[in-house]
Design a protein around this motif. Structure first.
Motif, PDB file in Angstrom:
ATOM      1  N   SER A 150       0.823  -1.213   0.000  1.00  0.00           N
ATOM      2  CA  SER A 150       0.000   0.000   0.000  1.00  0.00           C
ATOM      3  C   SER A 150       0.856   1.262   0.000  1.00  0.00           C
ATOM      4  CB  SER A 150      -0.950   0.003   1.202  1.00  0.00           C
ATOM      5  OG  SER A 150      -0.207  -0.037   2.407  1.00  0.00           O
ATOM      6  N   VAL A 151       1.980   1.236   0.693  1.00  0.00           N
ATOM      7  CA  VAL A 151       2.893   2.377   0.710  1.00  0.00           C
ATOM      8  C   VAL A 151       3.560   2.522  -0.656  1.00  0.00           C
ATOM      9  CG1 VAL A 151       4.997   3.325   1.741  1.00  0.00           C
ATOM     10  CG2 VAL A 151       3.277   2.215   3.192  1.00  0.00           C
ATOM     11  N   CYS A 152       3.977   1.429  -1.222  1.00  0.00           N
ATOM     12  CA  CYS A 152       4.593   1.461  -2.554  1.00  0.00           C
ATOM     13  C   CYS A 152       3.648   2.074  -3.576  1.00  0.00           C
ATOM     14  CB  CYS A 152       5.003   0.058  -2.997  1.00  0.00           C
ATOM     15  SG  CYS A 152       6.345  -0.652  -2.045  1.00  0.00           S
ATOM     16  N   GLU A 153       2.383   1.703  -3.504  1.00  0.00           N
ATOM     17  CA  GLU A 153       1.404   2.216  -4.462  1.00  0.00           C
ATOM     18  C   GLU A 153       1.207   3.721  -4.316  1.00  0.00           C
ATOM     19  OE1 GLU A 153      -2.145  -0.090  -4.050  1.00  0.00           O
ATOM     20  OE2 GLU A 153      -1.184  -1.899  -4.817  1.00  0.00           O
ATOM     21  N   GLN A 154       1.222   4.229  -3.092  1.00  0.00           N
ATOM     22  CA  GLN A 154       1.055   5.662  -2.878  1.00  0.00           C
ATOM     23  C   GLN A 154       2.208   6.465  -3.472  1.00  0.00           C
ATOM     24  OE1 GLN A 154      -1.586   7.378  -1.630  1.00  0.00           O
ATOM     25  NE2 GLN A 154      -2.553   5.376  -1.789  1.00  0.00           N
ATOM     26  N   PHE A 155       3.396   5.895  -3.475  1.00  0.00           N
ATOM     27  CA  PHE A 155       4.555   6.604  -3.987  1.00  0.00           C
ATOM     28  C   PHE A 155       4.846   6.287  -5.443  1.00  0.00           C
ATOM     29  CE2 PHE A 155       5.181   7.026   0.528  1.00  0.00           C
ATOM     30  CZ  PHE A 155       5.597   8.334   0.630  1.00  0.00           C
ATOM     31  N   SER A 156       4.015   5.483  -6.067  1.00  0.00           N
ATOM     32  CA  SER A 156       4.281   5.134  -7.458  1.00  0.00           C
ATOM     33  C   SER A 156       3.077   5.380  -8.356  1.00  0.00           C
ATOM     34  CB  SER A 156       4.721   3.675  -7.555  1.00  0.00           C
ATOM     35  OG  SER A 156       3.670   2.822  -7.159  1.00  0.00           O
TER      36      SER A 156
END
Length: 74
Positions: A18-24
């Motif tokens: 979920s964190v990866c998706e927010q930054f990508s």
């Protein structure tokens, strides 16, 4: 580091998806553009190798960025 099965790229396992998706978001947007472009060219995204996918994603990001910078006349 682990290999992400979906993207076939390395990622840090300690960082939640979920964190990866927010930054990508740019990558996600570029991926959508790349998939659409590939389909328009008669290519099957799921059968492309990782190198070709990455190239199309980068191209998709550039296209999206150029469109967002374009000022339309009023």
């Amino acid at each position: 580091m682990v290999l992400d099965e979906r993207t076939e790229m390395g990622r840090v396992a300690a960082i939640p998806e979920s964190v990866c998706e927010q930054f990508s978001r740019r990558t996600l947007s570029g991926t959508a553009a790349a998939r659409a472009y590939a389909a328009g060219q008669g290519l099957d995204w799921d059968t492309l190798d990782a190198k070709r996918k990455i190239g199309l994603i980068k191209q998709g990001c550039k296209i999206r960025a150029a469109r967002s910078r374009t000022i339309l006349p009023t």
